[in-house]
Scaffold this motif. Structure first.
Motif, short mmCIF file in Angstrom:
data_model
loop_
_atom_site.label_atom_id
_atom_site.label_comp_id
_atom_site.label_asym_id
_atom_site.label_seq_id
_atom_site.Cartn_x
_atom_site.Cartn_y
_atom_site.Cartn_z
N ALA A 190 -5.42 8.78 9.53
CA ALA A 190 -4.32 8.62 8.59
C ALA A 190 -4.83 7.93 7.34
CB ALA A 190 -3.21 7.79 9.24
N LEU A 191 -4.47 8.44 6.20
CA LEU A 191 -4.98 7.88 4.96
C LEU A 191 -4.01 6.90 4.32
CD1 LEU A 191 -6.54 11.10 3.43
CD2 LEU A 191 -7.69 9.25 4.64
N ALA A 192 -2.80 6.87 4.78
CA ALA A 192 -1.81 5.99 4.17
C ALA A 192 -0.71 5.68 5.15
CB ALA A 192 -1.24 6.65 2.93
N ARG A 193 -0.01 4.62 4.86
CA ARG A 193 1.15 4.28 5.68
C ARG A 193 2.13 3.46 4.87
NH1 ARG A 193 -0.53 -0.72 9.66
NH2 ARG A 193 -2.03 -1.65 8.24
N THR A 194 3.34 3.40 5.37
CA THR A 194 4.36 2.55 4.78
C THR A 194 4.61 1.41 5.75
OG1 THR A 194 5.36 4.41 3.63
CG2 THR A 194 6.72 2.44 3.91
N MET A 195 4.42 0.21 5.26
CA MET A 195 4.61 -0.98 6.09
C MET A 195 6.01 -1.51 5.82
SD MET A 195 0.84 -2.67 5.56
CE MET A 195 0.82 -3.59 7.12
N ASP A 196 6.34 -2.62 6.43
CA ASP A 196 7.54 -3.36 6.09
C ASP A 196 7.15 -4.82 5.94
OD1 ASP A 196 7.51 -4.61 8.67
OD2 ASP A 196 8.80 -3.06 9.49
N ARG A 197 8.08 -5.63 5.58
CA ARG A 197 7.81 -7.05 5.30
C ARG A 197 7.07 -7.73 6.45
NH1 ARG A 197 10.67 -12.15 5.35
NH2 ARG A 197 10.29 -13.21 3.37
N CYS A 198 7.57 -7.54 7.65
CA CYS A 198 6.99 -8.23 8.81
C CYS A 198 5.65 -7.65 9.23
CB CYS A 198 7.99 -8.24 9.96
SG CYS A 198 9.37 -9.38 9.70
N SER A 199 5.52 -6.32 9.22
CA SER A 199 4.22 -5.76 9.62
C SER A 199 3.14 -6.18 8.62
CB SER A 199 4.29 -4.24 9.76
OG SER A 199 4.59 -3.60 8.55
N THR B 97 0.79 2.14 1.13
CA THR B 97 -0.63 1.91 0.87
C THR B 97 -1.24 2.98 -0.03
OG1 THR B 97 -1.35 3.12 2.84
CG2 THR B 97 -0.95 0.75 3.09
N ASP B 98 -0.57 4.10 -0.23
CA ASP B 98 -1.17 5.23 -0.94
C ASP B 98 -0.71 5.38 -2.39
OD1 ASP B 98 1.44 5.99 -0.33
OD2 ASP B 98 0.90 8.06 0.10
N VAL B 99 -0.06 4.39 -2.95
CA VAL B 99 0.52 4.52 -4.28
C VAL B 99 -0.54 4.36 -5.37
CG1 VAL B 99 2.15 3.51 -5.92
CG2 VAL B 99 2.77 3.69 -3.51
N VAL B 100 -0.56 5.31 -6.29
CA VAL B 100 -1.31 5.19 -7.53
C VAL B 100 -0.25 5.15 -8.63
CG1 VAL B 100 -3.00 6.20 -9.11
CG2 VAL B 100 -3.29 6.47 -6.63
N GLY B 101 -0.21 4.04 -9.34
CA GLY B 101 0.81 3.89 -10.37
C GLY B 101 0.55 4.79 -11.56
N PRO B 102 1.59 5.02 -12.36
CA PRO B 102 1.42 5.82 -13.58
C PRO B 102 0.51 5.06 -14.55
CG PRO B 102 3.57 4.77 -13.56
CD PRO B 102 2.94 4.49 -12.22
N PRO B 103 -0.04 5.75 -15.52
CA PRO B 103 -0.92 5.07 -16.47
C PRO B 103 -0.23 3.89 -17.17
CG PRO B 103 -1.06 7.45 -16.76
CD PRO B 103 0.07 7.18 -15.81
N ASN B 104 -0.95 2.78 -17.26
CA ASN B 104 -0.48 1.63 -18.02
C ASN B 104 -0.69 1.90 -19.51
OD1 ASN B 104 0.14 -0.08 -15.70
ND2 ASN B 104 -2.06 -0.13 -15.37
N SER B 105 -0.19 1.02 -20.35
CA SER B 105 -0.30 1.23 -21.80
C SER B 105 -1.75 1.31 -22.26
CB SER B 105 0.44 0.12 -22.55
OG SER B 105 -0.11 -1.14 -22.23
N ASP B 106 -2.68 0.70 -21.52
CA ASP B 106 -4.10 0.75 -21.90
C ASP B 106 -4.85 1.91 -21.24
OD1 ASP B 106 -4.33 -0.07 -19.26
OD2 ASP B 106 -5.37 -1.94 -19.71
N GLY B 107 -4.12 2.78 -20.54
CA GLY B 107 -4.74 3.93 -19.89
C GLY B 107 -5.23 3.66 -18.48
N SER B 108 -5.17 2.42 -18.03
CA SER B 108 -5.60 2.08 -16.67
C SER B 108 -4.52 2.47 -15.67
CB SER B 108 -5.90 0.58 -16.56
OG SER B 108 -4.72 -0.19 -16.74
N ASN B 109 -4.88 2.47 -14.38
CA ASN B 109 -3.93 2.74 -13.30
C ASN B 109 -4.02 1.62 -12.28
OD1 ASN B 109 -4.83 5.71 -14.21
ND2 ASN B 109 -2.74 5.74 -13.45
N LYS C 129 -10.13 4.28 -4.53
CA LYS C 129 -9.70 5.12 -3.41
C LYS C 129 -9.65 4.32 -2.11
CE LYS C 129 -10.68 9.45 -1.10
NZ LYS C 129 -11.53 10.62 -1.00
N ALA C 130 -10.57 3.37 -1.95
CA ALA C 130 -10.58 2.54 -0.73
C ALA C 130 -9.31 1.69 -0.63
CB ALA C 130 -11.82 1.65 -0.71
#
Length: 144
Positions: free
Chosen positions: A19-28, A58-70, A100-101
């Motif tokens: 599995a490459l990603a998961r959704t956790m919750d507050r307690c986990s 865990t798998d979220v890549v945010g949209p580009p920031n104002s400086d082009g970074s993610n 990616k890690a």
């Protein structure tokens, strides 16, 4: 028959891949971070940041920031300063890790990198800190 073989190969490949990603919750998240040695008095803050930054995913890549970074992973670690982006664009890579890690279901590298960011920049390094700087619900029920 040929389509059955292709189908079988796809299923076997899918079943064998981790599995490459998961959704956790507050307690986990709190329990796993505690197992990784994160101080218990920080866990509610980390959970709040993860909730607001990635909805505990865990798998979220945010949209580009104002400086082009993610930003990457459960804590949305920035690729300009903290991780090496997959496109080899210039990065300080302060955590010495590929971005990616930070998208893995194993949050160890994300936690270690986030702790480094905290040490060097403090909690305000996360734009969502404004939601987490104050009285937060106790994390103690997660350990009962």
């Amino acid at each position: 028959m040929k389509s059955f073989v292709v189908f079988l190969l796809v299923v076997l490949t899918w079943a064998a891949s981790p599995a490459l990603a998961r959704t956790m919750d507050r307690c986990s998240l709190a329990r796993e971070m505690a197992r990784l040695g994160v101080p218990r008095d920080q866990l509610a803050k980390w959970a709040c940041i993860a909730e607001h930054e990635s909805s505990y995913r865990t798998d979220v890549v945010g949209p580009p920031n104002s400086d082009g970074s993610n930003d990457y992973g459960i804590f949305q670690i920035n690729d300009r300063y903290w991780c090496q982006p997959p496109n080899n664009k210039k990065s300080a890579n302060g955590c010495g890790v590929s971005c990616k890690a930070l998208l893995s279901d194993d949050i160890t590298r994300s936690v270690r990198c986030a702790q480094k960011v905290l040490t060097e920049q403090g909690w305000p390094a996360w734009s969502t800190w404004k939601f987490c700087n104050g009285n937060l619900p106790s994390i103690d029920p997660c350990f009962k």
